[in-house]
Write an enzyme that holds these catalytic residues in place. Sequence first.
Site, PDB file in Angstrom:
ATOM      1  N   GLU A  17       0.814  -1.221   0.000  1.00 44.97           N
ATOM      2  CA  GLU A  17       0.000   0.000   0.000  1.00 44.97           C
ATOM      3  C   GLU A  17       0.849   1.274   0.000  1.00 44.97           C
ATOM      4  O   GLU A  17       0.438   2.308  -0.528  1.00 44.97           O
ATOM      5  CB  GLU A  17      -0.968   0.018   1.186  1.00 44.97           C
ATOM      6  CG  GLU A  17      -2.133  -0.968   1.072  1.00 44.97           C
ATOM      7  CD  GLU A  17      -1.785  -2.335   1.656  1.00 44.97           C
ATOM      8  OE1 GLU A  17      -0.590  -2.575   1.960  1.00 44.97           O
ATOM      9  OE2 GLU A  17      -2.718  -3.156   1.816  1.00 44.97           O
ATOM     10  N   PHE A  46     -11.327  -6.856  14.685  1.00 45.78           N
ATOM     11  CA  PHE A  46     -10.313  -7.333  13.743  1.00 45.78           C
ATOM     12  C   PHE A  46     -10.017  -6.258  12.689  1.00 45.78           C
ATOM     13  O   PHE A  46     -10.933  -5.737  12.054  1.00 45.78           O
ATOM     14  CB  PHE A  46     -10.795  -8.626  13.068  1.00 45.78           C
ATOM     15  CG  PHE A  46      -9.805  -9.141  12.049  1.00 45.78           C
ATOM     16  CD1 PHE A  46      -8.543  -9.572  12.438  1.00 45.78           C
ATOM     17  CD2 PHE A  46     -10.131  -9.177  10.702  1.00 45.78           C
ATOM     18  CE1 PHE A  46      -7.627 -10.022  11.500  1.00 45.78           C
ATOM     19  CE2 PHE A  46      -9.228  -9.632   9.758  1.00 45.78           C
ATOM     20  CZ  PHE A  46      -7.963 -10.051  10.156  1.00 45.78           C
ATOM     21  N   GLN A  47      -8.766  -5.948  12.543  1.00 52.65           N
ATOM     22  CA  GLN A  47      -8.289  -4.943  11.581  1.00 52.65           C
ATOM     23  C   GLN A  47      -8.893  -3.557  11.803  1.00 52.65           C
ATOM     24  O   GLN A  47      -9.039  -2.780  10.859  1.00 52.65           O
ATOM     25  CB  GLN A  47      -8.490  -5.420  10.135  1.00 52.65           C
ATOM     26  CG  GLN A  47      -7.609  -6.620   9.820  1.00 52.65           C
ATOM     27  CD  GLN A  47      -7.494  -6.943   8.356  1.00 52.65           C
ATOM     28  OE1 GLN A  47      -8.410  -6.688   7.583  1.00 52.65           O
ATOM     29  NE2 GLN A  47      -6.360  -7.523   7.968  1.00 52.65           N
ATOM     30  N   LYS A  78     -17.533  -0.037   6.884  1.00 50.71           N
ATOM     31  CA  LYS A  78     -18.075  -1.046   5.986  1.00 50.71           C
ATOM     32  C   LYS A  78     -19.588  -0.875   5.813  1.00 50.71           C
ATOM     33  O   LYS A  78     -20.110  -0.975   4.700  1.00 50.71           O
ATOM     34  CB  LYS A  78     -17.756  -2.451   6.525  1.00 50.71           C
ATOM     35  CG  LYS A  78     -17.931  -3.536   5.501  1.00 50.71           C
ATOM     36  CD  LYS A  78     -17.284  -4.836   5.954  1.00 50.71           C
ATOM     37  CE  LYS A  78     -17.435  -5.908   4.881  1.00 50.71           C
ATOM     38  NZ  LYS A  78     -16.788  -7.172   5.275  1.00 50.71           N
ATOM     39  N   MET A  89      24.695   7.890   0.880  1.00 49.73           N
ATOM     40  CA  MET A  89      24.614   9.212   1.494  1.00 49.73           C
ATOM     41  C   MET A  89      24.929   9.134   2.983  1.00 49.73           C
ATOM     42  O   MET A  89      25.567  10.026   3.543  1.00 49.73           O
ATOM     43  CB  MET A  89      23.227   9.817   1.261  1.00 49.73           C
ATOM     44  CG  MET A  89      23.100  11.242   1.747  1.00 49.73           C
ATOM     45  SD  MET A  89      24.328  12.326   0.976  1.00 49.73           S
ATOM     46  CE  MET A  89      23.405  12.935  -0.425  1.00 49.73           C
TER      47      MET A  89
END
Lengths: 576, 181
Positions: free
Chosen positions: A53, A115-116, A165, A477
């Site tokens: 993502e 959940f989540q 949802k 760097m």
Amino acid sequence: MSKAETRTGAQLIWESLVREGVDIVFGYPGGAILPTYDAMTEYPIRHVLVRHEQSAVHMADGYARASGRVGVVVATSGPGATNLVTGLATAMLDSTPLVAITGQVGSGLLGTDAFQEVDITGITLPVTKHNYLVTRAEDVVPALREAFAVARSGRPGPVLVDITKDAQQSRATLDWEGAEPHRHLRHLPAPVDPAALAQALELIREAKRPVILAGHGIQLSGARAEVMALAERADIPFALTLLGLGAVPATHSLSLGMMGMHGESWVNRAIQEADLLLALGMRFDDRVTGKLKEYAPHAKKIHIDIDASELNKNVAVDVAIAADLGEVLRALLPQVPAADHSAWRGTIREWRGDSAVRDIKNLPDDGHLYAAHVMHDLWRITKGEAVVVSDVGQHQMWEAQYYHHDGERSLITSGGAGTMGFALPAAIGAKLARPEAEIWVVAGDGGFQMTFAELMTAVQEGVKVNIAVINNGYLGMVRQWQALFYEGRYAATPILSPDFVKLADAFGLPGQRVEARADVAAAIEQARAAGSTALIEFKVEQEDSVYPMVPAGAALHDMIRRPSPSVLAETGSDPV
Amino acid sequence: MSDVLVVYTDDEPGVLTRVASLFRRRSFNIHSLTVGPTERPGVSRMTLVVDTDESTARRAVEHLRKLVNVLEVQHLGSGGSNVVRDLALIRVNAGPTKRSEVLQLVEVFRANVVDIAEDTLVIECTGSLAKIEALVDTLRPFGIIELGRTGAVAMARGTPTTLKAKVAPLRTGTGGGAMSV
Ligand SMILES: Cc1ncc(C[n+]2csc(CCOP(=O)(O)OP(=O)(O)O)c2C)c(N)n1
Ligand SMILES: [Mg+2]
């Protein structure tokens, strides 16, 4: 209202995107966003499935920077949403307009650690311009319309819309007109104060050694023509910030080049000796000012930026104008008198001549391949017309020094955040925004390994980008800082890489390895000619450093210069 | 130095978090922050007393103005041209021998006694920050058991503070009930 006229929240999301002019989104599905994905296929919007993502945000970011349009991201709740954070911070610091849509657990479960479930609006508060938690289908359209308006208006930036949802599943009527956004108008800049304009004009008229500081805001405002008109009429040379590269043409006779930590010495010297700085759409970041107390001590300063909170933040200025740059310049231009600053430009030219002998490009061939050579050849072969998407590190600075960007939106790089792993996904997004453009990724061996899984996204989407991996075997760097400021203790900076040619092959893509300067051009030509994404690994001098360098916190004129050429030619190693 | 900001915001869940988060992130020190409804439905009013110099306060104002939920910010400054009021409840030791002395002081400060117990009094005092501090200092020798203050509410004197009307709150209540303040 009849039932037929209602739509699900999921449908309203896509309906809103279509009406906002979106035809592509970057995303990754999951449980809490599934109703939205299920409705997607009914709408004329292309979905690009990423491999992480974070890359979806970088892709949308590259898409937005290449095109000037709003980039759109879709992700699920919990880990899907938290994976967006780095991308959002990157976009926030570089003012990229994005809308990220995340699924959220059902509203009845909010606050229960379901959940989540993750409080993504809480988490992203400081890395978005604004965010929304939408719990009802009827709020979808107003929230999304406002999200787009906020993302685009004023100083652009990312906005996140978290949609439960049940809000995606339940139904509401579509009232597009009724959802016309207003609140983004609250803080649009007030009309420009004529007194400030008059004062600015006065300073421009009096200046003998003026310098324009050209920033990213020129591109965001679409003010290239106005800035060039000002520079040419008043005969004012311009220095560029990293994100300002491409905002005004690099090969123009008034262009000095990049300023700041790895800016050329004559550019920084011009700033330090100037009697007037015109800061246009830039924000005096610590990477461009060096030590503030000793910054441009002789200069009066005019600062024009659309974000009032940037004015008088780091550098106290004489004239501060919070407004759209293009608008201000259009008001100013008719009154700007023609001027001739050839003496001042001549002085800067002399300083410039002094630097040429230290330029790695001009040094005798010592049999080693330097990244500077690669960048120079890439610029020559692409005639400076490619869109380069650079990652973060030494290669990013060499790109900025040796690839001269004339075209608008021709350099895409993570400036404010310095996010490694940005380049490949952003380049894929840029290519999707501008299919006709030749796109080059310039990445280090470290950063490329952060997001190279997106090679498969390029394959799946049939996207062609060209990739130059600058392999120096180090997190270069950081190694450079260790060499200069930590007595050469290379803690955790040597980095191994896979065989990049075989890696490309595993993705079904052509790969080449280049170790000698003589082979650079042919490899670049071959990659360009390939029908698919193509990768070149350049095995460059391992311990070269980026010069010149203003150490963090030092004054802009206290630069570390490349040591005398003979040392370099003899040892071919980092002469620190 | 104390500087007073008045911030008009949408009356929406999460707005206080946005303002507080901004101040935390930019390291602006808040002395007190109060929120309440206003004469206009859907609009809240915050009074922030910040401990900072003038230029930092100005920067805080510009950052507040960038919040989508902020309708208007007034920078009232630190001068005496503002009405600033704080309310304190002070539970103080006041047994039989000290009670009359404490009550006299309450008189002098034009405060009120709102609760009387055997050995203690609860005093309510409204006034400027300086007045409340003076009362607290005066009562301290008697023994302050508990002290609660609301934080300041402020208003400019004289000119009426009109709120720009053109920028209405979002039509529907996005933000949801679940995102707590
Ligand atoms: C995500 C992230 N982690 C760490 C850093 C710190 N950092 C800045 S440059 C750099 C080294 C980059 O190495 P490489 O990609 O090989 O590029 P090089 O400098 O060698 O050209 C690191 C680790 C960063 N900018 N971003
Ligand atoms: Mg490297």
